[in-house]
Motif scaffolding. Structure first.
Motif, mmCIF file in Angstrom:
data_model
loop_
_atom_site.group_PDB
_atom_site.id
_atom_site.type_symbol
_atom_site.label_atom_id
_atom_site.label_comp_id
_atom_site.label_asym_id
_atom_site.label_seq_id
_atom_site.Cartn_x
_atom_site.Cartn_y
_atom_site.Cartn_z
ATOM 1 N N ARG A 334 0.679 -1.531 -0.292
ATOM 2 C CA ARG A 334 -0.289 -0.106 0.145
ATOM 3 C C ARG A 334 0.690 0.902 -0.043
ATOM 4 O O ARG A 334 1.022 2.011 -0.774
ATOM 5 C CB ARG A 334 -1.508 -0.217 0.634
ATOM 6 C CG ARG A 334 -1.853 1.058 1.666
ATOM 7 C CD ARG A 334 -2.849 0.987 2.999
ATOM 8 N NE ARG A 334 -3.545 1.880 3.082
ATOM 9 C CZ ARG A 334 -4.066 3.082 3.880
ATOM 10 N NH1 ARG A 334 -4.407 1.643 4.744
ATOM 11 N NH2 ARG A 334 -5.020 3.675 3.877
ATOM 12 N N HIS A 337 2.204 1.531 -3.622
ATOM 13 C CA HIS A 337 1.176 1.992 -4.632
ATOM 14 C C HIS A 337 1.615 3.774 -4.258
ATOM 15 O O HIS A 337 1.134 4.211 -5.187
ATOM 16 C CB HIS A 337 -0.227 1.416 -4.270
ATOM 17 C CG HIS A 337 -0.434 0.351 -4.831
ATOM 18 N ND1 HIS A 337 -0.930 -0.120 -6.473
ATOM 19 C CD2 HIS A 337 0.422 -0.931 -4.218
ATOM 20 C CE1 HIS A 337 0.124 -1.382 -6.857
ATOM 21 N NE2 HIS A 337 0.238 -1.627 -5.771
ATOM 22 N N GLU A 338 0.770 3.776 -2.508
ATOM 23 C CA GLU A 338 0.447 5.950 -2.615
ATOM 24 C C GLU A 338 1.013 6.661 -2.687
ATOM 25 O O GLU A 338 1.558 7.736 -3.517
ATOM 26 C CB GLU A 338 0.360 5.788 -0.926
ATOM 27 C CG GLU A 338 -0.862 4.867 -0.913
ATOM 28 C CD GLU A 338 -1.797 4.791 0.746
ATOM 29 O OE1 GLU A 338 -0.338 5.415 1.470
ATOM 30 O OE2 GLU A 338 -2.238 4.881 0.718
ATOM 31 N N THR A 339 2.882 6.417 -2.458
ATOM 32 C CA THR A 339 4.288 6.791 -3.250
ATOM 33 C C THR A 339 4.842 7.151 -4.000
ATOM 34 O O THR A 339 4.823 8.390 -5.231
ATOM 35 C CB THR A 339 5.470 6.166 -2.773
ATOM 36 O OG1 THR A 339 5.047 6.081 -1.054
ATOM 37 C CG2 THR A 339 6.564 7.115 -2.842
ATOM 38 N N LEU A 340 4.075 6.544 -5.140
ATOM 39 C CA LEU A 340 4.229 6.023 -6.804
ATOM 40 C C LEU A 340 2.862 6.847 -7.366
ATOM 41 O O LEU A 340 2.896 7.480 -8.471
ATOM 42 C CB LEU A 340 4.471 4.718 -7.463
ATOM 43 C CG LEU A 340 5.381 4.203 -7.838
ATOM 44 C CD1 LEU A 340 5.764 2.383 -7.994
ATOM 45 C CD2 LEU A 340 6.602 5.087 -7.116
ATOM 46 N N ARG A 341 1.858 6.478 -6.898
ATOM 47 C CA ARG A 341 0.955 7.436 -7.782
ATOM 48 C C ARG A 341 0.905 9.000 -6.635
ATOM 49 O O ARG A 341 0.531 10.265 -7.765
ATOM 50 C CB ARG A 341 -0.707 7.290 -6.985
ATOM 51 C CG ARG A 341 -0.954 5.892 -7.456
ATOM 52 C CD ARG A 341 -2.580 5.578 -7.402
ATOM 53 N NE ARG A 341 -2.571 5.504 -5.742
ATOM 54 C CZ ARG A 341 -2.523 4.351 -5.440
ATOM 55 N NH1 ARG A 341 -2.745 3.501 -6.160
ATOM 56 N NH2 ARG A 341 -3.162 4.400 -3.823
ATOM 57 N N ARG A 342 1.743 9.965 -5.828
ATOM 58 C CA ARG A 342 1.394 10.734 -5.492
ATOM 59 C C ARG A 342 2.925 11.417 -6.314
ATOM 60 O O ARG A 342 2.698 12.453 -6.449
ATOM 61 C CB ARG A 342 1.652 10.903 -3.835
ATOM 62 C CG ARG A 342 1.929 12.341 -3.762
ATOM 63 C CD ARG A 342 1.958 12.068 -1.730
ATOM 64 N NE ARG A 342 2.871 11.471 -1.404
ATOM 65 C CZ ARG A 342 4.027 11.224 -0.743
ATOM 66 N NH1 ARG A 342 4.475 12.568 -0.767
ATOM 67 N NH2 ARG A 342 3.905 10.393 -0.142
ATOM 68 N N GLN A 345 2.967 9.851 -10.600
ATOM 69 C CA GLN A 345 2.197 9.582 -11.136
ATOM 70 C C GLN A 345 1.263 8.197 -12.025
ATOM 71 O O GLN A 345 0.781 7.656 -13.384
ATOM 72 C CB GLN A 345 0.963 10.820 -11.987
ATOM 73 C CG GLN A 345 0.825 11.840 -11.446
ATOM 74 C CD GLN A 345 2.391 12.587 -11.371
ATOM 75 O OE1 GLN A 345 2.909 12.541 -11.850
ATOM 76 N NE2 GLN A 345 1.919 12.940 -10.287
ATOM 77 N N VAL A 346 1.911 7.348 -11.031
ATOM 78 C CA VAL A 346 2.032 5.267 -11.787
ATOM 79 C C VAL A 346 1.174 4.760 -10.843
ATOM 80 O O VAL A 346 1.697 4.648 -8.890
ATOM 81 C CB VAL A 346 3.033 5.200 -11.992
ATOM 82 C CG1 VAL A 346 3.788 4.392 -12.128
ATOM 83 C CG2 VAL A 346 4.208 6.032 -13.294
ATOM 84 N N THR A 347 0.683 4.082 -11.306
ATOM 85 C CA THR A 347 0.566 2.623 -10.925
ATOM 86 C C THR A 347 1.236 1.514 -11.354
ATOM 87 O O THR A 347 1.065 0.998 -12.184
ATOM 88 C CB THR A 347 -1.239 2.407 -10.214
ATOM 89 O OG1 THR A 347 -1.817 3.867 -10.527
ATOM 90 C CG2 THR A 347 -1.712 1.635 -9.949
#
Length: 416
Positions: A334, A337-342, A345-347
């Motif tokens: 988790r 996922h949160e770090t890369l999305r923030r 902008q990658v999932t």
């Protein structure tokens, strides 16, 4: 007109010279033995005219040898053998040579060397190129490339595994392969000479049996100083030919995306990282491997924009490897996922768990994960990713399963 080098018994040699002339070709070198031919080819400058395009030998112990095969591979020369009896056919097969019969006439030789003679028909779809790349560090690029190739073979695909890493090639030692003559460098030389065909790829590749079938491996350069052999145009040509050879070509590449021509006054000089750049530019999919710790994730965030500039056409699939609570904290997947999305902008396509036991077992045995740790969590995650890379699985054939049981050459076996 093609230039020919010949090693054959005297009567056969004279007949070859006459037939070559009758078909508009020229015999440039006549050698009594394979050893003599190796020496004369080595002493000849590549720029010398007339150039040598083809080497013709009789497939017996006197005129065909492993040293001659290696010398031709090194110089990108097409080698064809005459095999008119069972012993000669067996020797040609042992050396991995294309064989023709003298009774078939000189036209059979021309057909064997014709560009694209063994290419597939137009109805067959071309294969895909899957690059496995990741930023600097040790995110597990080679382990992932080997594991993905084996999983794609298990799905019924014809698969090639290519080591295009020009800084630290590791596929051969990871699989326990003997790689005195790196297959990818040999393919690049043949591409430069315009003689790389599907049959030649079959000959220079090492067949590695896995649980699901055979993976054809083009091993990488053993010394990083040999990187000039893997120029960008040659690499692109080899990968283009691989599309006609197999259904999926998995390529392990180095981390650096530097384009050193930007700081060089010689725009035509060889480029240190040309193999990586050319592979990414040719790839249909790029599997991006990143380590599962804060430093590795930060490297990934910085590297992704540069990767997108190099490979805008490819589908980028980010995989975070070695994910563990000890390096990231509670709920590591988790957090990733949160770090890369923030930040990017990658999932991520997947998060693979840290499973040193399974990875060590694969390395110790010189085999893919599926063969030694088929029930491990890491192997199951690799399997899931492979399924997305091969959306239309093909049933595994019995022939492939039988092939997986055949013995293979290994440096570990050689030491026993």
């Amino acid at each position: 007109m093609i230039g020919i080098a010949v090693s054959a018994p005297l009567e056969r040699e004279d007949a070859i010279v006459r037939e070559a002339a009758r078909h508009g070709h020229r015999v440039v070198i006549r050698a009594a033995t394979a050893t003599d031919l190796v020496e004369r080819v080595a002493a000849r400058s590549p720029e010398a005219e007339p150039r040598i395009d083809l080497v013709l030998v009789v497939a017996d112990a006197r005129h065909a040898s492993r040293q001659l095969v290696d010398a031709c591979d090194e110089r990108g020369l097409r080698l064809v053998a005459f095999a008119d009896d069972e012993g000669e056919r067996v020797r040609a097969a042992t050396l991995g040579l294309d064989a023709v019969s003298w009774s078939d006439g000189f036209g059979a030789i021309e057909a064997a060397i014709a560009p694209g003679a063994a290419d597939p028909g137009p109805d067959r779809p071309r294969g895909r190129v899957i690059a496995v790349w990741g930023p600097s560090g040790a995110p597990g690029r080679t382990t992932a490339a080997i594991a993905l190739a084996a999983e794609l073979a298990l799905l019924g695909r014809r698969v090639a595994l290519v080591d295009a890493d020009t800084t630290s090639a590791a596929v051969a030692p990871s699989l326990g392969l003997l790689d005195e003559s790196p297959g990818f460098a040999a393919a690049a030389r043949l591409a430069r000479a315009g003689s790389l065909t599907v049959d030649e790829l079959d000959r220079i590749a090492q067949a590695v049996p896995t649980m699901g079938g055979v993976v054809q491996v083009l091993t990488g350069i053993g010394r990083a100083s040999r990187w000039p052999e893997l120029g960008g145009e040659r690499v692109a040509e080899v990968l283009a030919r691989c599309r006609d050879w197999v259904d999926a070509t998995v390529v392990d590449v180095a981390a650096s995306l530097e384009r050193d021509e930007e700081i060089s006054s010689d725009l035509f000089a060889p480029r240190r990282h040309a193999a990586t750049i050319a592979t990414l530019e040719a790839a249909d999919d790029v599997v991006v491997m990143a380590g599962g710790d804060p430093v590795a994730v930060a490297r990934l965030v910085r590297a992704l924009p540069e990767l997108r500039e190099v490979a805008p056409q490819a589908r980028v699939r980010v995989v975070v490897n070695k994910v563990r609570p000890g390096a990231i904290g509670v709920a590591p997947e988790r957090a990733v996922h949160e770090t890369l999305r923030r930040l990017a902008q990658v999932t991520p396509e997947a998060c693979w768990p840290f499973d040193g036991r399974a990875a060590d077992a694969a390395l110790l045995e010189g085999r893919p994960l599926v063969d030694v740790a088929g029930r491990s969590r890491l192997r199951r995650r690799v399997q899931e990713l492979a399924a997305t890379l091969s959306p239309q699985p093909v049933p595994v054939s019995r022939a492939s399963l039988r092939a997986a049981e055949r013995p293979r050459r290994s440096w570990r076996a050689a030491l026993r």
